[in-house]
Design a protein around this motif. Structure first.
Motif, PDB file in Angstrom:
ATOM      1  N   PHE A 146       0.844  -1.196   0.000  1.00  0.00           N
ATOM      2  CA  PHE A 146       0.000   0.000   0.000  1.00  0.00           C
ATOM      3  C   PHE A 146       0.883   1.251   0.000  1.00  0.00           C
ATOM      4  O   PHE A 146       2.094   1.190   0.219  1.00  0.00           O
ATOM      5  N   GLY A 147       0.249   2.394  -0.236  1.00  0.00           N
ATOM      6  CA  GLY A 147       0.872   3.692  -0.071  1.00  0.00           C
ATOM      7  C   GLY A 147       0.067   4.501   0.927  1.00  0.00           C
ATOM      8  O   GLY A 147      -1.100   4.194   1.196  1.00  0.00           O
ATOM      9  N   LEU A 148       0.684   5.549   1.470  1.00  0.00           N
ATOM     10  CA  LEU A 148       0.013   6.392   2.448  1.00  0.00           C
ATOM     11  C   LEU A 148      -0.269   7.778   1.882  1.00  0.00           C
ATOM     12  O   LEU A 148       0.595   8.363   1.214  1.00  0.00           O
ATOM     13  N   LEU A 149      -1.457   8.267   2.156  1.00  0.00           N
ATOM     14  CA  LEU A 149      -1.757   9.683   1.991  1.00  0.00           C
ATOM     15  C   LEU A 149      -1.786  10.288   3.389  1.00  0.00           C
ATOM     16  O   LEU A 149      -2.561   9.834   4.244  1.00  0.00           O
ATOM     17  N   ILE A 150      -0.942  11.289   3.643  1.00  0.00           N
ATOM     18  CA  ILE A 150      -0.968  11.990   4.918  1.00  0.00           C
ATOM     19  C   ILE A 150      -1.522  13.391   4.667  1.00  0.00           C
ATOM     20  O   ILE A 150      -0.971  14.156   3.871  1.00  0.00           O
ATOM     21  N   ASN A 151      -2.630  13.700   5.332  1.00  0.00           N
ATOM     22  CA  ASN A 151      -3.254  15.009   5.184  1.00  0.00           C
ATOM     23  C   ASN A 151      -3.814  15.437   6.546  1.00  0.00           C
ATOM     24  O   ASN A 151      -3.402  14.910   7.579  1.00  0.00           O
ATOM     25  N   GLN A 152      -4.738  16.382   6.550  1.00  0.00           N
ATOM     26  CA  GLN A 152      -5.285  16.857   7.819  1.00  0.00           C
ATOM     27  C   GLN A 152      -6.737  16.431   8.013  1.00  0.00           C
ATOM     28  O   GLN A 152      -7.502  17.093   8.719  1.00  0.00           O
ATOM     29  N   SER A 153      -7.104  15.321   7.411  1.00  0.00           N
ATOM     30  CA  SER A 153      -8.424  14.751   7.625  1.00  0.00           C
ATOM     31  C   SER A 153      -8.558  14.274   9.079  1.00  0.00           C
ATOM     32  O   SER A 153      -7.564  14.145   9.797  1.00  0.00           O
ATOM     33  N   SER A 154      -9.757  13.990   9.489  1.00  0.00           N
ATOM     34  CA  SER A 154     -10.003  13.455  10.835  1.00  0.00           C
ATOM     35  C   SER A 154     -10.177  11.938  10.821  1.00  0.00           C
ATOM     36  O   SER A 154     -10.320  11.319  11.879  1.00  0.00           O
ATOM     37  N   GLN A 155     -10.139  11.329   9.635  1.00  0.00           N
ATOM     38  CA  GLN A 155     -10.463   9.906   9.515  1.00  0.00           C
ATOM     39  C   GLN A 155      -9.330   9.115   8.883  1.00  0.00           C
ATOM     40  O   GLN A 155      -8.836   9.461   7.806  1.00  0.00           O
ATOM     41  N   ALA A 156      -8.927   8.043   9.549  1.00  0.00           N
ATOM     42  CA  ALA A 156      -7.974   7.094   8.979  1.00  0.00           C
ATOM     43  C   ALA A 156      -8.769   6.013   8.273  1.00  0.00           C
ATOM     44  O   ALA A 156      -9.614   5.345   8.881  1.00  0.00           O
ATOM     45  N   CYS A 157      -8.519   5.842   6.971  1.00  0.00           N
ATOM     46  CA  CYS A 157      -9.339   4.879   6.215  1.00  0.00           C
ATOM     47  C   CYS A 157      -8.681   4.572   4.876  1.00  0.00           C
ATOM     48  O   CYS A 157      -7.790   5.292   4.413  1.00  0.00           O
ATOM     49  N   TRP A 158      -9.140   3.499   4.252  1.00  0.00           N
ATOM     50  CA  TRP A 158      -8.709   3.167   2.897  1.00  0.00           C
ATOM     51  C   TRP A 158      -9.464   4.040   1.896  1.00  0.00           C
ATOM     52  O   TRP A 158     -10.694   4.134   1.955  1.00  0.00           O
ATOM     53  N   LEU A 159      -8.725   4.675   0.995  1.00  0.00           N
ATOM     54  CA  LEU A 159      -9.351   5.437  -0.084  1.00  0.00           C
ATOM     55  C   LEU A 159      -9.629   4.545  -1.279  1.00  0.00           C
ATOM     56  O   LEU A 159     -10.568   4.773  -2.036  1.00  0.00           O
ATOM     57  N   ASP A 160      -8.787   3.558  -1.473  1.00  0.00           N
ATOM     58  CA  ASP A 160      -9.033   2.430  -2.371  1.00  0.00           C
ATOM     59  C   ASP A 160      -8.122   1.313  -1.892  1.00  0.00           C
ATOM     60  O   ASP A 160      -7.485   1.435  -0.854  1.00  0.00           O
ATOM     61  N   ARG A 161      -8.037   0.224  -2.610  1.00  0.00           N
ATOM     62  CA  ARG A 161      -7.281  -0.930  -2.101  1.00  0.00           C
ATOM     63  C   ARG A 161      -5.778  -0.683  -2.056  1.00  0.00           C
ATOM     64  O   ARG A 161      -5.036  -1.455  -1.438  1.00  0.00           O
ATOM     65  N   HIS A 162      -5.302   0.395  -2.683  1.00  0.00           N
ATOM     66  CA  HIS A 162      -3.865   0.661  -2.718  1.00  0.00           C
ATOM     67  C   HIS A 162      -3.419   1.794  -1.790  1.00  0.00           C
ATOM     68  O   HIS A 162      -2.216   1.932  -1.530  1.00  0.00           O
ATOM     69  N   ILE A 163      -4.333   2.633  -1.341  1.00  0.00           N
ATOM     70  CA  ILE A 163      -3.948   3.866  -0.636  1.00  0.00           C
ATOM     71  C   ILE A 163      -4.716   3.995   0.678  1.00  0.00           C
ATOM     72  O   ILE A 163      -5.960   3.945   0.694  1.00  0.00           O
ATOM     73  N   PHE A 164      -3.954   4.208   1.759  1.00  0.00           N
ATOM     74  CA  PHE A 164      -4.548   4.400   3.087  1.00  0.00           C
ATOM     75  C   PHE A 164      -4.361   5.861   3.494  1.00  0.00           C
ATOM     76  O   PHE A 164      -3.250   6.389   3.429  1.00  0.00           O
ATOM     77  N   GLN A 165      -5.447   6.491   3.880  1.00  0.00           N
ATOM     78  CA  GLN A 165      -5.391   7.894   4.352  1.00  0.00           C
ATOM     79  C   GLN A 165      -5.050   7.915   5.840  1.00  0.00           C
ATOM     80  O   GLN A 165      -5.778   7.344   6.657  1.00  0.00           O
ATOM     81  N   LEU A 166      -3.951   8.577   6.192  1.00  0.00           N
ATOM     82  CA  LEU A 166      -3.518   8.668   7.589  1.00  0.00           C
ATOM     83  C   LEU A 166      -3.440  10.148   7.969  1.00  0.00           C
ATOM     84  O   LEU A 166      -2.573  10.868   7.476  1.00  0.00           O
ATOM     85  N   PRO A 167      -4.320  10.636   8.824  1.00  0.00           N
ATOM     86  CA  PRO A 167      -4.247  12.045   9.250  1.00  0.00           C
ATOM     87  C   PRO A 167      -2.930  12.345   9.935  1.00  0.00           C
ATOM     88  O   PRO A 167      -2.350  11.497  10.637  1.00  0.00           O
ATOM     89  N   ALA A 168      -2.447  13.575   9.794  1.00  0.00           N
ATOM     90  CA  ALA A 168      -1.166  13.989  10.381  1.00  0.00           C
ATOM     91  C   ALA A 168      -1.175  13.840  11.900  1.00  0.00           C
ATOM     92  O   ALA A 168      -0.116  13.684  12.515  1.00  0.00           O
ATOM     93  N   SER A 169      -2.360  13.873  12.507  1.00  0.00           N
ATOM     94  CA  SER A 169      -2.449  13.733  13.971  1.00  0.00           C
ATOM     95  C   SER A 169      -2.001  12.351  14.449  1.00  0.00           C
ATOM     96  O   SER A 169      -1.720  12.175  15.631  1.00  0.00           O
ATOM     97  N   TYR A 170      -1.926  11.381  13.544  1.00  0.00           N
ATOM     98  CA  TYR A 170      -1.461  10.032  13.901  1.00  0.00           C
ATOM     99  C   TYR A 170       0.053   9.943  13.963  1.00  0.00           C
ATOM    100  O   TYR A 170       0.605   8.923  14.366  1.00  0.00           O
ATOM    101  N   LEU A 171       0.742  11.004  13.541  1.00  0.00           N
ATOM    102  CA  LEU A 171       2.202  10.940  13.507  1.00  0.00           C
ATOM    103  C   LEU A 171       2.833  11.365  14.822  1.00  0.00           C
ATOM    104  O   LEU A 171       4.038  11.289  14.986  1.00  0.00           O
TER     105      LEU A 171
END
Length: 414
Positions: free
Chosen positions: A389-414
């Protein structure tokens, strides 16, 4: 007493472990990042020597053999690179009782000189750690994120899905991004003091620290270089174009860049070497390492200004990259590294982490919502390199799969 004394640093436990393994631990990092405070907190009962203080410098440098006869262990030596003589003597002191660990802590804010002395005289006898400015979790007194625990072994889709809720808030990230992490100004919690401190830090850095290390340096030209470098933070550096803009030689640009890197103001990120593409851009890109310093040098003093400035995307990218690196440096993980990826056709992945955890390509966006169409290059990189997989790091409030290849990880998780 400096308030930062009460803020436990992420790297505290790691240094304690290293002191159990090695005779010497060197803590290096940018000036005013809290190295002295951390050293004293680690070993409050040890003898402390500040080589920027003339009396301490003369006491050690005049006769280092005699000094170490008096103090064969349990010494903190601040700004150790100021006395090159001590390294040769220290090697003999260590070798006289090679099995003893936890004897000395050295600190330094000039990487080129300190690293040279360490590599030439203390190799195998010393562990070196880098202390950056405060990470976001340190600013609010929270523990290091569980994200770095899952990177201690090959990371799986299941592990990334099961990360606990973050202890940081959106507001915590915004504040850390805008103001950076220099301990003294951010812990005062006064905008007026922050602005005054940062302005004086810039002047002191150039006219005292750099001038002392590089006495022949043209300070005015280096100041212009820093101003230009701020505008280029987060971009691929073309040294010949930069030299033309500054009306200096390309050799001078290389020298100035070496100074900025060596004093921990600038981080260069090399291009990804293991690419399946043969059209990869080879030039490095880089960042001003502390986002607060970047904003101060660009005269950005509020969130409103930041969000209206063209640098906003590159600024957040650099902030996230430093958060990731600081987090990994606080662990005992070894043999890891980072890069960026860009082809001549313009396909780009902002950041790639590689280590025992595997290869993790990362796209960084400063907004709270990111359209999956904007992540085409990340998705292609994941598929082309057969990655989980790959990671998208942004300022969303939700950690979730955007599709089967990309996981959204909010910056607050870092």
């Amino acid at each position: 007493m400096n308030k930062s004394m009460y803020m436990k640093r992420n790297i505290f436990n790691k240094i304690n472990k290293l002191l159990e393994m090695f005779p010497v631990v060197a803590i290096i990092g940018v000036r005013q990042s809290g190295k002295t405070t951390l050293s004293k907190a680690l070993r409050p009962d040890w003898t402390y020597m500040d080589l920027e203080k003339p009396s301490d410098f003369n006491r050690l440098d005049a006769d280092p053999e005699f000094f170490f006869q008096q103090y064969p262990k349990h010494i903190i030596i601040d700004e150790a690179q100021i006395s090159p003589r001590l390294f040769e003597v220290l090697r003999g002191v260590i070798d006289s009782d090679r099995g003893a660990t936890g004897r000395f802590i050295l600190t330094g804010s000039s990487s080129p000189e300190l690293v040279k002395h360490i590599s030439e005289t203390l190799a195998g006898r010393i562990a070196t750690v880098e202390l950056g400015t405060f990470k976001a979790n340190e600013l609010v007194g929270k523990p290091l994120s569980s994200f770095y625990e899952i990177l201690q072994s090959p990371v799986t889709r299941e592990a990334i899905e099961q990360l606990p809720e973050p202890s940081l808030t959106f507001a915590d990230i915004q504040k850390a991004w805008l103001h950076g992490g220099y301990p003294e100004p951010v812990l005062k919690n006064s905008q007026e003091f922050f602005l005054q401190w940062m302005e004086n830090y810039e002047a002191t850095y150039i006219h005292r620290d750099v001038a002392r290390l590089y006495p022949k340096l043209n300070k005015a030209a280096y100041q212009r270089f820093l101003n230009m470098l701020c505008k280029l933070s987060g971009t691929i550096l073309n040294k010949s174009n930069l030299a033309r803009s500054l009306e200096v030689s390309e050799g001078s640009v290389r020298e100035y860049l070496g100074i900025a890197e060596g004093t921990f103001l600038w981080r260069s990120v090399l291009s990804y070497e293991n690419s399946v593409s043969k059209s990869v851009v080879k030039m490095p890109k880089g960042y001003i390492r502390d986002s607060g310093l970047l904003h101060m040098l660009l005269k950005i003093t509020s969130e409103a200004q930041l969000f209206q400035d063209p640098v906003v995307g590159n600024s957040f990218e650099g902030f996230v990259i430093e958060e990731l690196i600081k987090g990994l440096e606080a662990t005992m993980l070894t043999h890891w590294g980072y890069a960026y990826y860009r082809t001549r056709a313009g396909a780009e992945v902002d950041f790639i982490l590689k280590g025992p955890f595997g290869t993790i390509p990362i796209e960084i966006k400063y907004g709270t919502r990111t359209d999956i169409k904007q992540l085409k290059n990340l998705k292609n990189f994941v598929m082309d390199n057969n990655l989980p997989f790959g990671l998208l790091i942004n300022q969303s409030s939700q950690a979730c799969w955007l599709d089967r290849h990309i996981f959204q990880l909010p910056a607050s998780y870092l």
